[in-house]
Design a protein around this motif. Structure first.
Motif, PDB file in Angstrom:
ATOM      1  N   GLN A  88       0.835  -1.201   0.000  1.00 20.98           N
ATOM      2  CA  GLN A  88       0.000   0.000   0.000  1.00 20.98           C
ATOM      3  C   GLN A  88       0.874   1.257   0.000  1.00 20.98           C
ATOM      4  O   GLN A  88       2.057   1.206   0.357  1.00 20.98           O
ATOM      5  CB  GLN A  88      -0.908   0.000   1.249  1.00 20.98           C
ATOM      6  N   PRO A  89       0.300   2.392  -0.346  1.00 22.04           N
ATOM      7  CA  PRO A  89       1.082   3.639  -0.349  1.00 22.04           C
ATOM      8  C   PRO A  89       1.727   3.948   1.012  1.00 22.04           C
ATOM      9  O   PRO A  89       2.767   4.606   1.063  1.00 22.04           O
ATOM     10  CB  PRO A  89       0.044   4.703  -0.727  1.00 22.04           C
ATOM     11  N   ASP A  90       1.125   3.474   2.098  1.00 18.49           N
ATOM     12  CA  ASP A  90       1.707   3.721   3.425  1.00 18.49           C
ATOM     13  C   ASP A  90       2.796   2.710   3.796  1.00 18.49           C
ATOM     14  O   ASP A  90       3.332   2.754   4.907  1.00 18.49           O
ATOM     15  CB  ASP A  90       0.611   3.749   4.498  1.00 18.49           C
ATOM     16  N   GLY A  91       3.098   1.803   2.889  1.00 17.03           N
ATOM     17  CA  GLY A  91       4.161   0.829   3.121  1.00 17.03           C
ATOM     18  C   GLY A  91       3.689  -0.491   3.696  1.00 17.03           C
ATOM     19  O   GLY A  91       4.470  -1.454   3.760  1.00 17.03           O
ATOM     20  N   SER A  92       2.455  -0.541   4.132  1.00 17.83           N
ATOM     21  CA  SER A  92       1.949  -1.815   4.660  1.00 17.83           C
ATOM     22  C   SER A  92       1.808  -2.809   3.524  1.00 17.83           C
ATOM     23  O   SER A  92       1.577  -2.427   2.365  1.00 17.83           O
ATOM     24  CB  SER A  92       0.605  -1.607   5.361  1.00 17.83           C
ATOM     25  N   GLU A  93       1.986  -4.077   3.836  1.00 24.14           N
ATOM     26  CA  GLU A  93       1.945  -5.067   2.780  1.00 24.14           C
ATOM     27  C   GLU A  93       1.174  -6.309   3.169  1.00 24.14           C
ATOM     28  O   GLU A  93       1.020  -6.613   4.354  1.00 24.14           O
ATOM     29  CB  GLU A  93       3.363  -5.447   2.331  1.00 24.14           C
ATOM     30  N   GLN A  94       0.666  -6.971   2.154  1.00 26.82           N
ATOM     31  CA  GLN A  94      -0.009  -8.254   2.314  1.00 26.82           C
ATOM     32  C   GLN A  94       0.703  -9.245   1.409  1.00 26.82           C
ATOM     33  O   GLN A  94       0.926  -8.970   0.231  1.00 26.82           O
ATOM     34  CB  GLN A  94      -1.472  -8.161   1.889  1.00 26.82           C
ATOM     35  N   ARG A  95       1.030 -10.386   1.951  1.00 30.24           N
ATOM     36  CA  ARG A  95       1.627 -11.479   1.176  1.00 30.24           C
ATOM     37  C   ARG A  95       0.565 -12.552   1.032  1.00 30.24           C
ATOM     38  O   ARG A  95       0.059 -13.071   2.035  1.00 30.24           O
ATOM     39  CB  ARG A  95       2.849 -12.042   1.900  1.00 30.24           C
ATOM     40  N   ILE A  96       0.242 -12.861  -0.195  1.00 30.75           N
ATOM     41  CA  ILE A  96      -0.870 -13.776  -0.451  1.00 30.75           C
ATOM     42  C   ILE A  96      -0.404 -14.917  -1.339  1.00 30.75           C
ATOM     43  O   ILE A  96       0.215 -14.695  -2.390  1.00 30.75           O
ATOM     44  CB  ILE A  96      -2.034 -13.020  -1.139  1.00 30.75           C
ATOM     45  N   ASP A  97      -0.710 -16.134  -0.923  1.00 27.05           N
ATOM     46  CA  ASP A  97      -0.459 -17.300  -1.761  1.00 27.05           C
ATOM     47  C   ASP A  97      -1.491 -17.302  -2.873  1.00 27.05           C
ATOM     48  O   ASP A  97      -2.705 -17.311  -2.612  1.00 27.05           O
ATOM     49  CB  ASP A  97      -0.543 -18.589  -0.936  1.00 27.05           C
ATOM     50  N   ALA A  98      -1.026 -17.287  -4.114  1.00 28.23           N
ATOM     51  CA  ALA A  98      -1.904 -17.084  -5.257  1.00 28.23           C
ATOM     52  C   ALA A  98      -2.012 -18.347  -6.105  1.00 28.23           C
ATOM     53  O   ALA A  98      -1.003 -18.838  -6.614  1.00 28.23           O
ATOM     54  CB  ALA A  98      -1.360 -15.930  -6.100  1.00 28.23           C
ATOM     55  N   PRO A  99      -3.226 -18.840  -6.286  1.00 26.66           N
ATOM     56  CA  PRO A  99      -3.398 -20.024  -7.137  1.00 26.66           C
ATOM     57  C   PRO A  99      -2.989 -19.736  -8.580  1.00 26.66           C
ATOM     58  O   PRO A  99      -3.280 -18.661  -9.118  1.00 26.66           O
ATOM     59  CB  PRO A  99      -4.905 -20.306  -7.048  1.00 26.66           C
ATOM     60  N   LEU A 100      -2.341 -20.699  -9.202  1.00 26.66           N
ATOM     61  CA  LEU A 100      -1.948 -20.563 -10.604  1.00 26.66           C
ATOM     62  C   LEU A 100      -3.193 -20.384 -11.468  1.00 26.66           C
ATOM     63  O   LEU A 100      -4.231 -21.012 -11.226  1.00 26.66           O
ATOM     64  CB  LEU A 100      -1.179 -21.799 -11.065  1.00 26.66           C
ATOM     65  N   GLY A 101      -3.077 -19.532 -12.460  1.00 31.25           N
ATOM     66  CA  GLY A 101      -4.153 -19.360 -13.421  1.00 31.25           C
ATOM     67  C   GLY A 101      -5.136 -18.263 -13.090  1.00 31.25           C
ATOM     68  O   GLY A 101      -5.886 -17.834 -13.963  1.00 31.25           O
ATOM     69  N   LEU A 102      -5.164 -17.815 -11.823  1.00 35.02           N
ATOM     70  CA  LEU A 102      -6.025 -16.679 -11.482  1.00 35.02           C
ATOM     71  C   LEU A 102      -5.334 -15.391 -11.914  1.00 35.02           C
ATOM     72  O   LEU A 102      -4.111 -15.332 -12.039  1.00 35.02           O
ATOM     73  CB  LEU A 102      -6.271 -16.599  -9.973  1.00 35.02           C
ATOM     74  N   SER A 103      -6.121 -14.346 -12.114  1.00 34.30           N
ATOM     75  CA  SER A 103      -5.494 -13.047 -12.354  1.00 34.30           C
ATOM     76  C   SER A 103      -5.045 -12.470 -11.009  1.00 34.30           C
ATOM     77  O   SER A 103      -5.593 -12.810  -9.946  1.00 34.30           O
ATOM     78  CB  SER A 103      -6.462 -12.085 -13.035  1.00 34.30           C
ATOM     79  N   VAL A 104      -4.073 -11.592 -11.077  1.00 33.41           N
ATOM     80  CA  VAL A 104      -3.617 -10.921  -9.854  1.00 33.41           C
ATOM     81  C   VAL A 104      -4.764 -10.111  -9.249  1.00 33.41           C
ATOM     82  O   VAL A 104      -4.904 -10.032  -8.028  1.00 33.41           O
ATOM     83  CB  VAL A 104      -2.386 -10.047 -10.169  1.00 33.41           C
TER      84      VAL A 104
END
Ligand code: FES
Length: 106
Positions: free
Chosen positions: A8-24
């Motif tokens: 995010q613009p404030d520097g906070s972040e989310q790390r997400i395990d992303a299934p293959l084939g989905l859009s970001v």
């Protein structure tokens, strides 16, 4: 499963395990990442999935099609790093991909 990092613009972040084939975009919406709305469902017609792709990751993502660039003209704070996240499909090569949210995203 690749991990996508949303910052995010404030520097906070989310790390997400992303299934293959989905859009970001879909990954972000599924995890309620602030600033990515995906109003059009990924049909490249709303620009509410705008994010910045860090330079080192651009080589792992197909270049934007003309229709994506056209839709990006509707987004705010567009830079040379701007992409519509609905047009980025999760692949194994995108493990660690960083997407920064624009300042107007909140
Ligand atoms: Fe609408 Fe990406 S979700 S342009």
């Amino acid at each position: 499963m690749p991990t996508i990092i949303f910052i995010q613009p404030d520097g906070s972040e989310q790390r997400i395990d992303a299934p293959l084939g989905l859009s970001v975009m879909q990954v972000a919406v599924n995890h309620q990442v602030p600033g990515i709305l995906g109003d059009c469902g990924g049909s490249c017609s709303c620009a509410t999935c705008h994010g910045y792709v860090e330079r080192e990751w651009a080589q792992h993502i197909p270049v934007a099609e003309p229709y994506e660039n056209d839709m990006l003209t509707c987004a705010a704070d567009v830079t040379e790093s701007s992409r519509l996240s609905c047009q980025i499909i999760v692949t194994p090569q995108l493990d660690g991909l960083v997407i920064r949210l624009p300042p107007t995203s909140r």
